[in-house]
Design an enzyme around this catalytic site. Structure first.
Site, PDB file in Angstrom:
ATOM      1  N   HIS A   1      43.635 -31.632 -36.460  1.00 47.27           N
ATOM      2  CA  HIS A   1      44.050 -30.361 -35.884  1.00 47.27           C
ATOM      3  C   HIS A   1      43.202 -29.984 -34.673  1.00 47.27           C
ATOM      4  CE1 HIS A   1      46.167 -26.554 -36.005  1.00 47.27           C
ATOM      5  NE2 HIS A   1      45.030 -25.923 -35.840  1.00 47.27           N
TER       6      HIS A   1
ATOM      7  N   ASP B   1      46.759 -33.999 -38.940  1.00 46.02           N
ATOM      8  CA  ASP B   1      46.481 -32.562 -38.948  1.00 46.02           C
ATOM      9  C   ASP B   1      46.279 -32.071 -40.382  1.00 46.02           C
ATOM     10  OD1 ASP B   1      46.483 -29.751 -38.618  1.00 46.02           O
ATOM     11  OD2 ASP B   1      47.723 -29.926 -36.821  1.00 46.02           O
TER      12      ASP B   1
ATOM     13  N   TYR C   1      44.246 -18.797 -34.614  1.00 42.34           N
ATOM     14  CA  TYR C   1      44.085 -17.864 -35.729  1.00 42.34           C
ATOM     15  C   TYR C   1      42.678 -17.290 -35.800  1.00 42.34           C
ATOM     16  CZ  TYR C   1      44.643 -16.015 -40.486  1.00 42.34           C
ATOM     17  OH  TYR C   1      44.719 -15.195 -41.585  1.00 42.34           O
TER      18      TYR C   1
ATOM     19  N   SER D   1      47.835 -24.187 -32.172  1.00 38.16           N
ATOM     20  CA  SER D   1      47.702 -23.691 -33.533  1.00 38.16           C
ATOM     21  C   SER D   1      48.486 -22.382 -33.669  1.00 38.16           C
ATOM     22  CB  SER D   1      46.219 -23.534 -33.898  1.00 38.16           C
ATOM     23  OG  SER D   1      46.078 -23.334 -35.293  1.00 38.16           O
ATOM     24  N   GLN D   2      47.846 -21.274 -34.033  1.00 36.62           N
ATOM     25  CA  GLN D   2      48.582 -20.013 -34.052  1.00 36.62           C
ATOM     26  C   GLN D   2      49.186 -19.737 -32.679  1.00 36.62           C
ATOM     27  OE1 GLN D   2      47.411 -15.803 -35.723  1.00 36.62           O
ATOM     28  NE2 GLN D   2      46.651 -15.966 -33.630  1.00 36.62           N
TER      29      GLN D   2
END
Length: 336
Positions: free
Chosen positions: A309, A280, A111, A194-195
């Site tokens: 994370h 996370d 992100y 992640s993203q």
């Protein structure tokens, strides 16, 4: 009825100076049931998006980047057109040894972070493409909502939502690889964290040319529950939007149904691996597991009990090993 998850019960204001419980256990993951469901016209919507994308000429281009290249890999700056005619950039790395066609790995960014330059695969005879989706450096001249900002940009409607373009950029990355004579179109794999993990799931669902993928700590999963389980960005951008515009909450949640990776996961039949950190603090572990559980093809789950994370030390090695096996670079056990 199930007991509330640990993350649901925890109030940070009351536990600031006390040892906190685990963010989630494996039992919490297995008991979690999301309320996310696909809209009735989910497939029709995405078929229309892909038809709109097909109407835009790809116009692929590359230019050498000598300073980033070495004796094992030729690094190039790649560009192609995506939805709305936006020019999207990518790092394109091609092995210098061998004639090809080479297998390829396409990777998607997180992100906030910028796309990494994956030169490590060059000496293994693998092409890599790391896509700078709209809003990232080199792809932000016409669209730059910022971070925070991207997650709520245009969220009033499924047609105007920012991720319609972001996902289109990922699909166009696959189209770019398919246009290259040095790429083996039957051996394209995807990865991201992640993203990038969420985009790996979504792109794998929409582009059957992808033969398998690795999704680490996937974002974009179970939006309603993610808003409740944690109070950290990026998901908290949605809570901020809801507080500022309470009259738009129902529209926001309806838009997000079209972009939730869980609603794509059941359409993925190629092999996938999903990595989840049980500590996370950005992407709730339960929501990532919901995406894993929905996968329809061969799948592998990696749980990291004491990691947060993006910081599981063994994750990158597991990702590399899994992709090497899929690519046939090392022997792999037979999938049943």
């Amino acid at each position: 009825t199930r007991k509330p998850d640990v993350a649901e019960r925890r109030d940070p204001r009351r536990t600031r100076n006390k040892p906190r419980s685990k963010m989630a256990s494996q039992e919490d993951l297995e008991q979690f049931i999301t309320r996310v469901t696909p809209p009735e016209d989910f497939s029709d919507f995405w078929n229309d998006v892909m038809a709109e994308l097909d109407s835009v000429p790809l116009e692929p281009g590359t230019s050498p980047v000598a300073i980033r290249s070495n004796d094992g890999v030729n690094v190039q700056h790649a560009t192609f057109l995506s939805l709305g005619g936006l020019e999207i950039a990518a790092w394109y790395s091609v092995p210098t040894i061998g004639d090809g066609p080479f297998p390829a790995i396409i990777s998607f960014p997180g992100y906030k972070g910028e796309p990494s330059l994956r030169r490590d695969w060059g000496r293994k005879g693998v092409v890599t493409l790391t896509v700078a989706v709209r809003g990232k450096l080199r792809s932000n001249s016409d669209f730059n909502p910022g971070y925070p900002g991207l997650l709520t940009d245009g969220i009033e409607s499924r047609e105007t939502y920012s991720y319609k373009g972001v996902i289109a950029d990922c699909l166009r990355g696959v189209d770019f690889l398919l246009s290259r004579p040095e790429v083996d179109s039957n051996r394209i794999y995807a990865c991201g964290s992640s993203q990038g993990g969420g985009l790996t799931l979504i792109t794998s669902a929409l582009r059957p040319e992808i033969q398998g993928g690795v999704a680490g700590y996937p974002f974009l999963c179970c939006f309603p529950e993610s808003m409740q389980l944690l109070r950290s960005y990026p998901y908290d951008e949605l809570n901020c939007y809801a507080r500022a515009f309470p009259e738009r909450i129902s529209n926001m949640l309806e838009t997000l149904r079209y972009y939730d990776a869980v609603n794509f996961a059941g359409r993925i039949t190629c092999p996938m691996a999903v990595g989840i950190a049980l500590e996370d603090e950005v992407c709730p572990p339960q929501t990532s597991y919901a995406a894993y559980r929905a996968l329809a093809g061969p799948k592998e789950l990696w749980l990291f009990p004491d990691s947060g994370h993006g910081n599981a030390h063994e994750y990158l090695a597991k990702e590399t090993s899994w992709l090497e096996k899929q690519l046939g670079l090392i022997s792999k056990p037979r999938v049943t």
